[in-house]
Design a protein around this motif. Structure first.
Motif, PDB file in Angstrom:
ATOM      1  N   LYS A  28       0.841  -1.191   0.000  1.00 31.02           N
ATOM      2  CA  LYS A  28       0.000   0.000   0.000  1.00 31.02           C
ATOM      3  C   LYS A  28       0.879   1.245   0.000  1.00 31.02           C
ATOM      4  O   LYS A  28       1.831   1.357   0.769  1.00 31.02           O
ATOM      5  N   GLY A  29       0.539   2.180  -0.883  1.00 31.74           N
ATOM      6  CA  GLY A  29       1.306   3.416  -0.994  1.00 31.74           C
ATOM      7  C   GLY A  29       2.625   3.271  -1.710  1.00 31.74           C
ATOM      8  O   GLY A  29       3.455   4.191  -1.682  1.00 31.74           O
ATOM      9  N   LYS A  50       5.622   3.108  -4.501  1.00 32.79           N
ATOM     10  CA  LYS A  50       5.994   3.910  -5.661  1.00 32.79           C
ATOM     11  C   LYS A  50       6.002   2.992  -6.885  1.00 32.79           C
ATOM     12  O   LYS A  50       6.849   2.098  -6.977  1.00 32.79           O
ATOM     13  N   SER A  73      -5.877   0.301  -8.398  1.00 38.39           N
ATOM     14  CA  SER A  73      -5.293   0.926  -7.209  1.00 38.39           C
ATOM     15  C   SER A  73      -6.362   1.610  -6.364  1.00 38.39           C
ATOM     16  O   SER A  73      -6.357   1.525  -5.131  1.00 38.39           O
ATOM     17  N   ILE A  74      -7.301   2.278  -7.029  1.00 39.27           N
ATOM     18  CA  ILE A  74      -8.397   2.944  -6.314  1.00 39.27           C
ATOM     19  C   ILE A  74      -9.363   1.925  -5.718  1.00 39.27           C
ATOM     20  O   ILE A  74      -9.719   1.984  -4.538  1.00 39.27           O
ATOM     21  N   HIS A 116      -7.955   0.050  -2.788  1.00 39.82           N
ATOM     22  CA  HIS A 116      -7.446   0.936  -1.722  1.00 39.82           C
ATOM     23  C   HIS A 116      -5.935   0.782  -1.529  1.00 39.82           C
ATOM     24  O   HIS A 116      -5.442   0.790  -0.393  1.00 39.82           O
ATOM     25  N   LEU A 117      -5.200   0.661  -2.636  1.00 34.94           N
ATOM     26  CA  LEU A 117      -3.752   0.512  -2.557  1.00 34.94           C
ATOM     27  C   LEU A 117      -3.031   1.857  -2.515  1.00 34.94           C
ATOM     28  O   LEU A 117      -1.898   1.953  -2.042  1.00 34.94           O
ATOM     29  N   ASP A 118      -3.691   2.892  -3.048  1.00 36.75           N
ATOM     30  CA  ASP A 118      -3.138   4.250  -2.999  1.00 36.75           C
ATOM     31  C   ASP A 118      -1.686   4.324  -3.485  1.00 36.75           C
ATOM     32  O   ASP A 118      -0.822   4.929  -2.857  1.00 36.75           O
ATOM     33  N   TYR A 119      -1.437   3.700  -4.633  1.00 40.75           N
ATOM     34  CA  TYR A 119      -0.096   3.747  -5.198  1.00 40.75           C
ATOM     35  C   TYR A 119       0.333   5.193  -5.482  1.00 40.75           C
ATOM     36  O   TYR A 119      -0.484   6.046  -5.844  1.00 40.75           O
ATOM     37  N   GLN A 120       1.632   5.461  -5.329  1.00 37.65           N
ATOM     38  CA  GLN A 120       2.219   6.716  -5.783  1.00 37.65           C
ATOM     39  C   GLN A 120       2.728   6.483  -7.211  1.00 37.65           C
ATOM     40  O   GLN A 120       3.664   5.704  -7.412  1.00 37.65           O
ATOM     41  N   TRP A 121       2.099   7.118  -8.173  1.00 40.27           N
ATOM     42  CA  TRP A 121       2.447   6.856  -9.565  1.00 40.27           C
ATOM     43  C   TRP A 121       3.640   7.708  -9.980  1.00 40.27           C
ATOM     44  O   TRP A 121       3.626   8.928  -9.880  1.00 40.27           O
ATOM     45  N   ASN A 158     -14.459   4.918 -11.437  1.00 40.92           N
ATOM     46  CA  ASN A 158     -13.251   5.496 -10.853  1.00 40.92           C
ATOM     47  C   ASN A 158     -12.914   6.872 -11.425  1.00 40.92           C
ATOM     48  O   ASN A 158     -11.769   7.328 -11.366  1.00 40.92           O
TER      49      ASN A 158
END
Length: 326
Positions: free
Chosen positions: A133-134, A136, A152-153, A156-161, A310
């Protein structure tokens, strides 16, 4: 007198027949002289082998259509060339095409080559992408990552793209926790670079409810409406090129390498052979086990639903909007 009239009538008939013949020849010539400039969405590689084959083997010429293959550049991407009438046809992934239609630019899919999704996430250090989660995560600066953003949405992984252009250097340097890759492209680059890829550190979108078609050939609807027969002949000849490539992969690879060398692309025959093999595999529908060359309405609905949910589309984009089914 009658003889004179007869001679005059014969002369008129011959002149009329010759005029009609010239009109037919002129019409055929005009049809063939109207060139389609075709721009694949990326630089020269085996992803576009069927079109190279169709040009090299004379399939376009046999179909009575002039085709020039013009690759995009950093200053003239494929869709920009299409919008500016510098090209009449380009390849787009389905999700890309839907975003463009949603933005108010009508398109028509004239040939669908991909029947399966090729996108994967590869994690560094053997970690599960779904347990970061989160993280990069590298994503293409030119697009192609719509389904990954949806995933990702949704999960609920909230990746930093983190944007990357066209290589795996950021991942290799340790700047990324994971990166998006195509199973026919960056995946093999990672393997060649010595990255160990196992079931533990790879996520294949097609196996997790995201099997949405990718590459198809699109035209602006205005152009298509005025050139339907030309579009049909171009699509049929392109399909013939892909079918020939599937039957003669090594000879098709020879043609691909000619384009690669002409465009000075930094690659090799081993990578291009792997790419062609995977591209041809992705063209076979999972259900019918056939190379169908058609856009599937169910996959359009699936992609549209995911992207609307999304907030990647403002509205549903339908199968009818993308095809000649109105």
């Amino acid at each position: 007198m009658k003889q004179v009239v007869y001679i005059v009538l014969c002369a008129m008939m011959v002149a009329t027949a010759q005029a009609q013949k010239h009109k037919l020849v002129a019409k055929a010539t005009d049809s063939q002289d109207e060139t389609i400039v075709f721009t694949p969405q990326w630089t020269a590689q085996a992803q576009f082998a069927g079109y190279y084959v169709a040009e090299a083997k004379g399939f376009y010429r046999e179909a009575g259509v002039n085709v020039k293959i013009k690759h995009p550049t950093s200053t003239q991407p494929a869709m920009s060339r299409l919008r500016n009438n510098q090209s009449q046809a380009t390849t787009l992934q389905l999700c890309q095409a839907m975003e463009i239609v949603d933005d108010g630019i009508p398109l028509v899919n004239i040939l669908q080559t991909s029947m399966n999704n090729a996108m994967v996430i590869v994690s560094a250090r053997g970690r599960d992408p779904l347990k970061q989660k989160g993280a990069k995560v590298g994503i293409w600066s030119v697009g192609f990552g719509q389904l990954a953003i949806c995933m990702s949405i949704k999960d609920h992984l909230d990746y930093q793209w983190i944007l990357f252009a066209q290589n795996i250097n950021l991942f290799l340097s340790g700047a990324l926790d994971a990166m998006l890759a195509m199973s026919y492209n960056e995946y093999y680059q990672l393997v060649q670079a010595g990255i160990e890829v196992t079931d533990k550190n790879i996520y294949r979108f097609c196996d997790h409810g995201y099997n949405v078609q990718e590459d198809g050939v699109y035209m602006l609807r205005d152009y298509y409406e005025k050139h339907k027969d030309q579009a049909r002949r171009f699509a049929q000849a392109s399909r013939k090129g892909w079918e020939w490539a599937a039957q003669h992969p090594e000879e098709a690879l020879d043609i691909v390498m000619e384009y690669v060398n002409k465009e000075n692309i930094a690659t090799n025959r081993v990578i291009q052979r792997l790419m062609l093999k995977e591209i041809l595999r992705l063209q076979i529908d999972r259900e019918s086990k056939k190379r169908e060359f058609r856009l599937r309405p169910d996959m359009v609905r699936q992609a549209s639903r995911l992207m609307v949910e999304n907030n990647m589309l403002d509205r549903e984009v339908t199968y009818e909007e993308l095809t000649d089914k109105k």
